[in-house]
Design a protein around this motif. Sequence first.
Motif, short mmCIF file in Angstrom:
data_model
loop_
_atom_site.label_atom_id
_atom_site.label_comp_id
_atom_site.label_asym_id
_atom_site.label_seq_id
_atom_site.Cartn_x
_atom_site.Cartn_y
_atom_site.Cartn_z
N GLY A 92 0.81 -1.20 0.00
CA GLY A 92 0.00 0.00 0.00
C GLY A 92 0.85 1.25 0.00
N ILE A 93 0.18 2.38 -0.06
CA ILE A 93 0.83 3.68 -0.05
C ILE A 93 0.11 4.57 0.96
N GLY A 94 0.81 5.63 1.41
CA GLY A 94 0.19 6.56 2.35
C GLY A 94 0.27 6.04 3.79
N HIS A 95 -0.64 6.56 4.61
CA HIS A 95 -0.61 6.24 6.04
C HIS A 95 -1.11 4.84 6.34
N GLN A 96 -1.83 4.19 5.45
CA GLN A 96 -2.39 2.87 5.71
C GLN A 96 -1.47 1.72 5.22
N ARG A 97 -0.27 2.05 4.88
CA ARG A 97 0.64 1.03 4.38
C ARG A 97 1.12 0.15 5.53
N SER A 98 1.52 -1.07 5.19
CA SER A 98 2.04 -2.02 6.17
C SER A 98 3.35 -2.61 5.65
N GLU A 99 4.27 -2.86 6.59
CA GLU A 99 5.61 -3.30 6.20
C GLU A 99 5.61 -4.74 5.69
N ILE A 100 6.36 -4.98 4.63
CA ILE A 100 6.56 -6.33 4.10
C ILE A 100 7.88 -6.89 4.60
N VAL A 101 8.98 -6.15 4.39
CA VAL A 101 10.31 -6.62 4.78
C VAL A 101 11.23 -5.41 4.90
N LYS A 102 12.29 -5.56 5.72
CA LYS A 102 13.27 -4.51 5.92
C LYS A 102 14.67 -5.11 5.78
N TYR A 103 15.55 -4.46 4.99
CA TYR A 103 16.88 -5.01 4.71
C TYR A 103 17.95 -3.99 5.08
N CYS A 104 19.11 -4.53 5.55
CA CYS A 104 20.33 -3.76 5.71
C CYS A 104 21.49 -4.74 5.79
N GLY A 105 22.69 -4.25 5.60
CA GLY A 105 23.87 -5.10 5.61
C GLY A 105 24.62 -5.03 4.29
N LEU A 106 25.91 -5.35 4.37
CA LEU A 106 26.77 -5.29 3.20
C LEU A 106 26.78 -6.64 2.46
N GLY A 107 26.69 -6.57 1.15
CA GLY A 107 26.79 -7.78 0.32
C GLY A 107 25.68 -8.78 0.54
N LEU A 108 24.47 -8.34 0.75
CA LEU A 108 23.35 -9.26 0.96
C LEU A 108 22.94 -9.92 -0.37
N ARG A 109 22.55 -11.17 -0.28
CA ARG A 109 22.05 -11.91 -1.43
C ARG A 109 20.59 -12.29 -1.17
N VAL A 110 19.70 -11.71 -1.94
CA VAL A 110 18.28 -12.00 -1.82
C VAL A 110 17.88 -12.75 -3.09
N GLY A 111 17.82 -14.06 -2.99
CA GLY A 111 17.56 -14.87 -4.17
C GLY A 111 16.10 -14.96 -4.55
N GLN A 112 15.21 -14.99 -3.55
CA GLN A 112 13.80 -15.18 -3.85
C GLN A 112 13.13 -13.86 -4.21
N LEU A 113 11.98 -14.00 -4.90
CA LEU A 113 11.19 -12.83 -5.23
C LEU A 113 10.38 -12.40 -4.02
N ILE A 114 10.34 -11.09 -3.76
CA ILE A 114 9.57 -10.54 -2.65
C ILE A 114 8.24 -10.05 -3.23
N GLU A 115 7.13 -10.61 -2.73
CA GLU A 115 5.82 -10.37 -3.33
C GLU A 115 4.93 -9.56 -2.39
#
Length: 690
Positions: free
Chosen positions: A101-124
């Motif tokens: 979603g967008i605006g004030h009613q949005r909800s978090e899906i995922v949060k990332y940080c770190g060096l050299g991360l490998r995210v192989g799967q699709l985030i939906e």
Amino acid sequence: MGRAVMVGRGPTGAGVLVLSILIILTTEDCRAQKGDGCGPTVLGPSSGTLSSLGYPGTYPNNTVCEWEISVPRGSRVHFHFAELDIEDSDCQVNYLRLYNGIGHQRSEIVKYCGLGLRVGQLIESSTHQVTVQFMSGTHHSGRGFYLSYSTTQHIDLITCLDKGADFPEAEFSKYCPAGCLTSTEEISGTVPNGYRESSPVCVAAVHAGVVSNAVGGRISVVSSKGIPHYEATLANNVSSTGGTLSDSLFTFRTNGCSGTLGLESGGVADTQLSASSVWEWIVGQQSVWAPSGARLKKAGLPWASAQSDLKQWLQVDLKKEKRITGITTTGSTLREYRYYVSAYRVQHSNDGQQWLSYREANSTQDKIFQGNINYLHEVRNNFIPPIEARFVRIHPTLWHQRIALKLELVGCQILAKPVPRVFDPYRHTPPFMGTKRPPHFGHTTHPPDIRNTTMPPHTGKDVALAAVLVPVLFMVLTALILTVVCAWHCRSRKKSSDGTYDLPHWDRTDWWKSMKQLLPSKMVETEDSVRYSEVARLGRGAVPRLHAEPADYAEPLVSGVTTLGARSTFKPDEGPDPGYTDPDLYDAPISQDVYHAYAEPLPATGSEYATPIVVDMGCHPSGGSTLNQPSTVCSFMGAGPPSLLTRTDSGRSGRTAYDTPKNATGQATPPEDQTYQVPQRNTQKPKGKS
């Protein structure tokens, strides 16, 4: 949505990025991006590309950026990360966050940080709207992030950094997102030769004109063996570099609509080329830079306008509506006149009166095409979607020194679509006799979906069956012909061999020789008499052909004798009188007191004797003898060759002579007053005794 930044890449030798800001999509209440930390971005209708500011370098401190993405209702969004390199261990100051979603009613899906991360799967996502937030604080390293997105129906989404070497398959199909020109990766090669396997696949697809950078799309890739050299070209705002030999390369399957439309070959006449103005330069002699010179690869002066302003144009009339998929341009190609057009717009029309400017899909602005960067080398641009028109106009917008241009249009003929036919129930139609199916009244025949493609057509079952049956039938027919020829040849040889004297194989064996000694002479004579029966059929005037294989006994040189045992040791009866001329030469009774020059019947253990050589019974004796034989040797009916004469000893020229037989020890034992022929065996010469 609001706006998106589309990044175009100029020549890599310059080492700069050419940014073209286009308004792609608009919505009623949301912006595409906001903040000061947003990098190059393209937000297409169903796919796009996002990156942090400064990527692939380090992102700046204390920045923020948010992207709000919307796709058609009923669809969802998934993300594919190409790179994620953010400095922070606890994700409090530096991080990347995805929201539903967008605006004030949005909800978090995922949060990332770190060096050299490998995210192989699709985030939906779970909705058709998402928000991407990037936050940076104070940091010392980290390249930021680079990702792509699309609707979830494209499950084979790849990133703009995936290279040809990352896919081991010989053929594969993937979905490229929009905005891959934001990548700084280099490609090597061009169409149709192919691209080096180290090139990013989606960037190469934009260069090849397979997909649009503003929209993205599906690609079909074929891998093959590499080539020694890869050509450097500029096409669709992407510069490829030259390269040397590589292990493999890849090419793209296209719709096949990429043939030249006749300017270079002369298919387009000079009268079909026109311009807003023509430059005429008189220095010593008059030089006219007419539209007829605006043909790609044609030597001589190009087209040049009399004035260099935004009102100039060059027009091509194709005589009929065609599908135009691209254009290739050059400058003057003359070293002394280094003129060229560096940017231009394209207009098209079907009647030459009403003109439409070319725009990319979902765009509200005319597209400005990148032109040439020098006066000599070619630059190609593709139309995605293609233009279908009869007239095409080129409007220069930027140029070097003076407007001068040569070009070639690329495309194909438009396949005629069949007109739907609606059945008229009041019109009488004769019954169709080729099928028993009843006609479908009131149904409309829909036109088939006809597409032009470079892929070979699928062979039907009938064609495949014919491809198998034709060679088989040809081989069977060839075998039958060979069989008939061989049979005819064997039959001819058999006919030509009639009348020759030959002994069957079993008659030459020692076993049969020993068996004949035990059999009665009448039986042997009956069996062997058949071999001489052919003489009568040849006639008295013909000379029988002797067989090359030697027999145990000499064959008689007889003419006119119908039945005579080939191996008989008895001379046929000549009658009581040597001059007896009875037609049946052998029916006369045998006189007891007449001594014949033939051997008595062979005993069971005795030596074998040769079959007597009998001269023609029709010859008249030249003199008498004690053996009642003619002294003069005759040939067959007086016409035979001298080689058919009987042999005589030198001491017995007045008598019929025969070679002396040999006993079991090999010694000659001639009986008194008689001469016999030696069997023709091995290499021993016959010996005679008088």
